[in-house]
Structures are given as C-alpha cells and as structure tokens.
Design a protein around this motif. Structure first.
Motif, PDB file in Angstrom:
ATOM      1  N   GLY A  93      12.570  -4.979 -17.076  1.00 22.80           N
ATOM      2  CA  GLY A  93      11.891  -5.478 -15.880  1.00 22.80           C
ATOM      3  C   GLY A  93      12.867  -6.026 -14.861  1.00 22.80           C
ATOM      4  N   ALA A 125       4.758   0.914 -19.917  1.00 23.06           N
ATOM      5  CA  ALA A 125       4.471  -0.521 -19.899  1.00 23.06           C
ATOM      6  C   ALA A 125       5.329  -1.239 -18.860  1.00 23.06           C
ATOM      7  CB  ALA A 125       4.699  -1.114 -21.288  1.00 23.06           C
ATOM      8  N   LEU A 126       6.596  -0.849 -18.741  1.00 24.20           N
ATOM      9  CA  LEU A 126       7.485  -1.438 -17.743  1.00 24.20           C
ATOM     10  C   LEU A 126       6.914  -1.274 -16.346  1.00 24.20           C
ATOM     11  CD1 LEU A 126      10.180  -2.418 -16.440  1.00 24.20           C
ATOM     12  CD2 LEU A 126      10.966  -0.041 -16.663  1.00 24.20           C
ATOM     13  N   ASP A 128       3.886  -0.531 -15.438  1.00 25.27           N
ATOM     14  CA  ASP A 128       2.607  -1.220 -15.316  1.00 25.27           C
ATOM     15  C   ASP A 128       2.842  -2.704 -15.005  1.00 25.27           C
ATOM     16  OD1 ASP A 128      -0.328  -1.326 -15.549  1.00 25.27           O
ATOM     17  OD2 ASP A 128       0.085  -2.510 -17.362  1.00 25.27           O
ATOM     18  N   ARG A 129       3.737  -3.334 -15.750  1.00 22.82           N
ATOM     19  CA  ARG A 129       4.058  -4.757 -15.509  1.00 22.82           C
ATOM     20  C   ARG A 129       4.643  -4.968 -14.115  1.00 22.82           C
ATOM     21  NH1 ARG A 129       6.361  -4.169 -20.604  1.00 22.82           N
ATOM     22  NH2 ARG A 129       8.447  -4.221 -19.685  1.00 22.82           N
ATOM     23  N   ALA A 130       5.345  -3.961 -13.603  1.00 25.37           N
ATOM     24  CA  ALA A 130       5.999  -4.084 -12.288  1.00 25.37           C
ATOM     25  C   ALA A 130       5.064  -3.755 -11.131  1.00 25.37           C
ATOM     26  CB  ALA A 130       7.232  -3.184 -12.246  1.00 25.37           C
ATOM     27  N   LYS A 147       3.927   2.461  -6.267  1.00 19.21           N
ATOM     28  CA  LYS A 147       3.896   1.036  -5.922  1.00 19.21           C
ATOM     29  C   LYS A 147       4.181   0.897  -4.432  1.00 19.21           C
ATOM     30  CE  LYS A 147       6.292  -3.307  -6.941  1.00 19.21           C
ATOM     31  NZ  LYS A 147       7.363  -3.887  -7.787  1.00 19.21           N
TER      32      LYS A 147
END
Length: 150
Positions: A93, A125-126, A128-130, A147
């Motif tokens: 992240g 997952a990375l 998504d978290r970002a 994004k």
C-alpha cells in the motif's frame, strides 16, 4: 518511504524482480526476460515522456517498483512489483501510494487504471484498499480497475 525515478543502474535489480516466478505468474508476459531484452526495454521506458518508472525504498533499501504508462490525456495505467523479500510485510500500500504521489507531482493525472490478474488476490486486495473500483469484466484473465485522483 520515498519513491525515486529509476535509472539504468537499477537494471539488474529490476530484472531480478521481474523474473521472479510469482511476478511472472501475475504479469501479462509470463516468460523469462533476458538482460539484453530488459536493458533495451528499460532504456525505452526511461526515455519516454509517456512512461514513469519509480523505485520505492524503505530505510534506503529498494522494496518495490511502480510504473505508470500514459493511456490518454490525464489517464495513466499503473503496474506495481514488490521485491520478493518485501512481500508479506504490509508494504504494498505504501509503495503504491508513493508511486501515485510521485506521478501526480510530475503530471496532470485525473485517473489511474490497473489491470490485475484474476488469480492475484493480493494485488486485487491492494487496489481495493487503495480506492480502485472494477470498471469492466475481466479480459484475457485481467480485471480492469480505476481510481479518480483529482
């Protein structure tokens, strides 16, 4: 954890990370790359106004690389690779965030997109978290994520 522009001196390091079996498995091109191929590719990336390649360091040790390729005005595609020895330490992240900071400081970026292999749960997952969201069904095994940054 600063991001710095990659140089030709990084060729060996970047090639070792690129040829790591887990990295190749998640890449669009899964074959082993030779030093000659990689050196030519790296020279092209470093010379291109439409590409940015950063090495991110933690305590002065390179832990990952982030590449951005301009797709359109204000739209850049991101690719991230962690050093094999840096995986599993919660660094991805921060590596991605440092790359995003660096590219947005250098270019007018509106949108960043990513292509994530459908079997790469850690990368999914990375992103998504970002704050990346899926924009289209998977094509050739890769999910397209997006994004908005400005």
């Amino acid at each position: 954890m600063p991001a710095r522009k990659a140089t030709e001196a990084d060729a060996g390091l970047l090639l070792a990370w690129r040829n790591d079996p887990r990295t190749r498995q998640a890449s669009r091109s899964t074959g082993v790359i030779t030093l000659e191929e990689h050196s030519a590719w790296l020279r092209g990336v470093l010379a291109s106004p439409d590409r940015e390649l950063y090495v991110v360091e933690f305590d002065d040790v390179p832990v990952g690389t982030v590449r951005f390729d301009r797709e359109d005005e204000g739209v850049w595609e991101v690719s991230i690779t962690l050093a094999p020895e840096s995986r599993g330490h919660g660094l991805s992240g921060a590596v991605l965030a440092e790359g995003e900071r660096a590219v947005t400081a250098s270019h007018p970026v509106r949108v960043v997109v990513a292509a994530v292999h459908r079997d790469n749960a850690a990368s999914a997952a990375l992103f998504d978290r970002a704050g990346y969201a899926e924009t289209a069904p998977a094509v050739d095994g890769f999910r397209k994520l997006r994004k908005t940054v400005s």
